[in-house]
Structure formats: C-alpha cells, structure tokens
Design a protein around this motif. Structure first.
Motif, PDB file in Angstrom:
ATOM      1  N   ALA A 177      32.314  37.366  51.432  1.00 10.14           N
ATOM      2  CA  ALA A 177      33.504  36.518  51.504  1.00 10.14           C
ATOM      3  C   ALA A 177      33.217  35.100  51.026  1.00 10.14           C
ATOM      4  O   ALA A 177      34.101  34.434  50.472  1.00 10.14           O
ATOM      5  N   ASP A 179      31.237  34.087  48.643  1.00  7.90           N
ATOM      6  CA  ASP A 179      30.811  33.987  47.239  1.00  7.90           C
ATOM      7  C   ASP A 179      29.341  33.603  47.100  1.00  7.90           C
ATOM      8  O   ASP A 179      28.958  32.805  46.232  1.00  7.90           O
ATOM      9  N   ASN A 226      31.987  24.820  50.372  1.00  6.65           N
ATOM     10  CA  ASN A 226      33.386  25.222  50.371  1.00  6.65           C
ATOM     11  C   ASN A 226      34.136  24.446  51.447  1.00  6.65           C
ATOM     12  O   ASN A 226      33.557  23.582  52.126  1.00  6.65           O
ATOM     13  N   ARG A 265      39.677  33.516  51.957  1.00  5.09           N
ATOM     14  CA  ARG A 265      38.635  34.496  51.657  1.00  5.09           C
ATOM     15  C   ARG A 265      38.714  35.612  52.696  1.00  5.09           C
ATOM     16  O   ARG A 265      38.845  35.340  53.898  1.00  5.09           O
ATOM     17  N   ARG A 277      35.420  43.306  49.484  1.00  8.05           N
ATOM     18  CA  ARG A 277      36.151  42.046  49.277  1.00  8.05           C
ATOM     19  C   ARG A 277      37.614  42.355  48.990  1.00  8.05           C
ATOM     20  O   ARG A 277      37.939  43.228  48.179  1.00  8.05           O
ATOM     21  N   THR A 279      40.272  40.814  47.339  1.00 11.72           N
ATOM     22  CA  THR A 279      40.671  39.736  46.432  1.00 11.72           C
ATOM     23  C   THR A 279      42.179  39.656  46.232  1.00 11.72           C
ATOM     24  O   THR A 279      42.735  38.558  46.116  1.00 11.72           O
ATOM     25  N   GLU A 282      43.664  37.926  49.125  1.00 18.07           N
ATOM     26  CA  GLU A 282      43.374  36.490  49.052  1.00 18.07           C
ATOM     27  C   GLU A 282      44.373  35.774  48.150  1.00 18.07           C
ATOM     28  O   GLU A 282      44.896  34.701  48.491  1.00 18.07           O
TER      29      GLU A 282
END
Length: 334
Positions: A177, A179, A226, A265, A277, A279, A282
């Motif tokens: 999550a 990255d 982040n 995320r 993941r 995505t 998200e």
C-alpha cells in the motif's frame, strides 16, 4: 530434518557467493519460517548461509525515503520512532502479525520471503503444486476456507490456476500500500524492485513465490515519504486475536484535506497469492468526501473480479465490509 552444512560469511559478497555455489542453499536470518519448513520436510537445503553478520539492520531516513535494512527485526521496526512518526501503517501491520516472541526473531527480509500456510502445502501426504509441481492442488476440490478469491486464473488461458494459496504476511500488505521498493543484490549486481512486483501470482509456476533471481539477497526496503502519517488503519480479521493468520486484512491510508480525500492507498491480505493492491478503488476515492457512502462505493469497485470457491464464499462478503470498516477508522468516522 535432513543434515545440512552451515556457513556464516563475513561479507555480503561472500554470502551471495556461498549461496550461488550450492544449488539448494538458502539464506537464514531469524529462521522463524525456514526452520519449520525444514522440520516438515518441505525444504531441504544442503547448505544454510547465515547472514546475521551483515550490517543490514539500520532504520534511517535517507532524503525523502525511509530505508529499513533487511535484517531489522519486526519488533524493532514496529517500535521505531521513525516508523511510528512517518509510516505508522507499517507499525500497525507488524504488530498485527505473529506473536511478540516471533516478532523479536523475524526479520524484514524473512517476512517478505515466508511461504504460504495452506494446509495442503504443509501436509506432505497431499498433492500440492507449490511444494511438488505437477502433483495437483488439494485445495481446489478440498477444504479451501482460507484460500484466494483474486489472482487465481492463469492470464494466458483464463483457466483456474494450479494454486489458490494466499500470501501470509501482514507487513507485506502495508508495504504494498505504501509503494515501497525492494533493494536486492546478486551475482549480476544491484537492482530495485517495486514492492507490488516483488511477489508473483501462481500462474503455472506456483512454486516460485517472488521475482528474485537465484543468488539475490534482499538488502533493504525503501518507503517514499508520503502524507499518510495520521489517517491510517490496518484491519485484520482472523479466527482468534493472537497468533493467527488473516482471513481478510486491509491496509488503508488516507490523505485528507478537511473531509475531502486527496489521496488514498488500499491493499488487502488473505485474499491472493500476493498482497493485493486495490488501485481502482483508490482512484474512486480521490477527490471524494470521506463518508461511509463513498467508502461503500469504493468497496464495491474493489470487489470486481473476485471469485469464491466452495468453502470461502464468506470472504466475498467479508472483504467489502472490511474495506469500509478500515477506511472509516482511518478517517476517524468510527
């Protein structure tokens, strides 16, 4: 357990050279999973290369990146002030995993390489394509309660894969999550692998869990800075609160501007052969208000492509509820 040779090289290069020299050799650090596999007769390396002499245990900020050495203990990472300040989602995931005693032995690199806890993988009397390629998958027609609901079809044919086991790690769900990037070193030099590409889906080669090349050593994990230092939550649904693997888990992180989601995320564990993941979910959250309705819409999007088997249909119902609950907690809504 078979007899084996043991060596403890003093340098990283010597460790890699020792592994390459013997085709069945394996690195060992904490040994919390490898020793179990050896006791069960699932792994039988002729040589164990102990890497605990290597200086790969640091946890430090390097520019815009938090770097965690491969030999850092799970407990050290979870308790690190830097991790708690900058990447609290990782600390939450680590504290949800295993027992305190195992976290005091297990390393970050070893956590990434741990193997599935599928019943059929551990039972050498049963067929298992991951343990013995071509023998069959006992879970497909057997008791598949803990098994995958995503990534179970071979991309080239669309047929059910030869393995429906799930990846067991909690830490890896958070790293997917966030990255993260994996730094590895091997006979051909150093390279970086995006964390979401580090683990593999089973396809026709379920015995291969990662995209590491032979002889490569995990050196560290990098997590870029982040805006997820506040609104995060790791939710783990399991049969019991202590020392149990996830039926379903969710790593959720939100960057909020007031009540508006700037960035999100999401990743899940217990649902696929690798950390999964989300995505598309998200993307659906970005720019939306942080409300239960928004989270429910994202959860619906996240569930696209899920496929249940005879005994794990409950995961298809549990997963979206877990996504919503994790996002609500991260947002401070409940």
């Amino acid at each position: 357990m078979n007899n084996f040779q043991y060596t403890q090289p003093a340098t990283q290069k010597a460790s890699i050279d020792a592994l390459v020299k013997e085709p069945t050799a394996q690195f060992i650090a904490g040994g919390t999973n490898l020793i179990d596999l050896m006791k069960h007769g699932i792994a039988a390396p002729k040589t164990l290369v102990d890497i605990n002499n290597l200086t790969l245990r640091t946890i430090e900020q390097q520019g815009n990146t938090l770097r965690i050495g491969a030999l850092a203990l799970n407990s050290e990472v979870a308790d690190s002030k830097l991790v708690l300040e900058k990447q609290p989602l990782l600390a939450q995931a680590l504290n949800a995993g295993a027992s305190a005693q195992i976290r005091n032995m297990a390393t970050v690199g070893g956590n990434m390489l741990q193997r599935t806890r599928c019943y059929y993988f551990y039972d050498t009397a049963m067929p298992c394509n991951k343990r013995q390629p071509g023998s069959g998958c006992g879970a497909l027609e057997g008791y598949n309660r803990i098994h995958a609901i995503w990534g179970t079809e071979t991309a080239s044919t669309g047929r059910t894969s030869s393995c429906i086991a799930v990846h067991p790690s909690d830490m890896c769900v958070a790293l997917a999550a966030l990255d993260a990037t994996v730094l590895v070193s091997g006979p051909k030099g150093d390279r970086r692998i995006p964390f979401t590409d580090f683990h593999r889906l089973p396809g026709d080669t379920p015995q291969i869990d990662t995209n590491l090349d032979r002889g490569e050593l995990i050196v560290a994990v990098d997590i870029p800075n982040n805006a997820f230092a506040k609104h995060v939550h790791y939710l783990k649904v399991r049969d019991r609160n202590s020392y149990a693997f996830a039926l379903v888990s969710v790593a959720a992180a939100l960057d909020l501007n007031g009540s508006t989601i700037r960035e999100a995320r999401l990743a899940m564990g217990g649902v696929a052969h690798k950390p999964w993941r989300l995505t598309e979910a998200e993307k659906a959250l970005q720019g939306k208000p942080a409300t239960t309705a928004t989270f429910e819409q994202a959860a619906t999007i996240a569930m696209q492509g899920a496929k249940a088997y005879e005994h794990n249909a409950f995961k298809v119902k549990m997963a979206p509820k877990a996504i919503v609950e994790a996002l609500k907690t991260a947002a401070g809504l409940g």
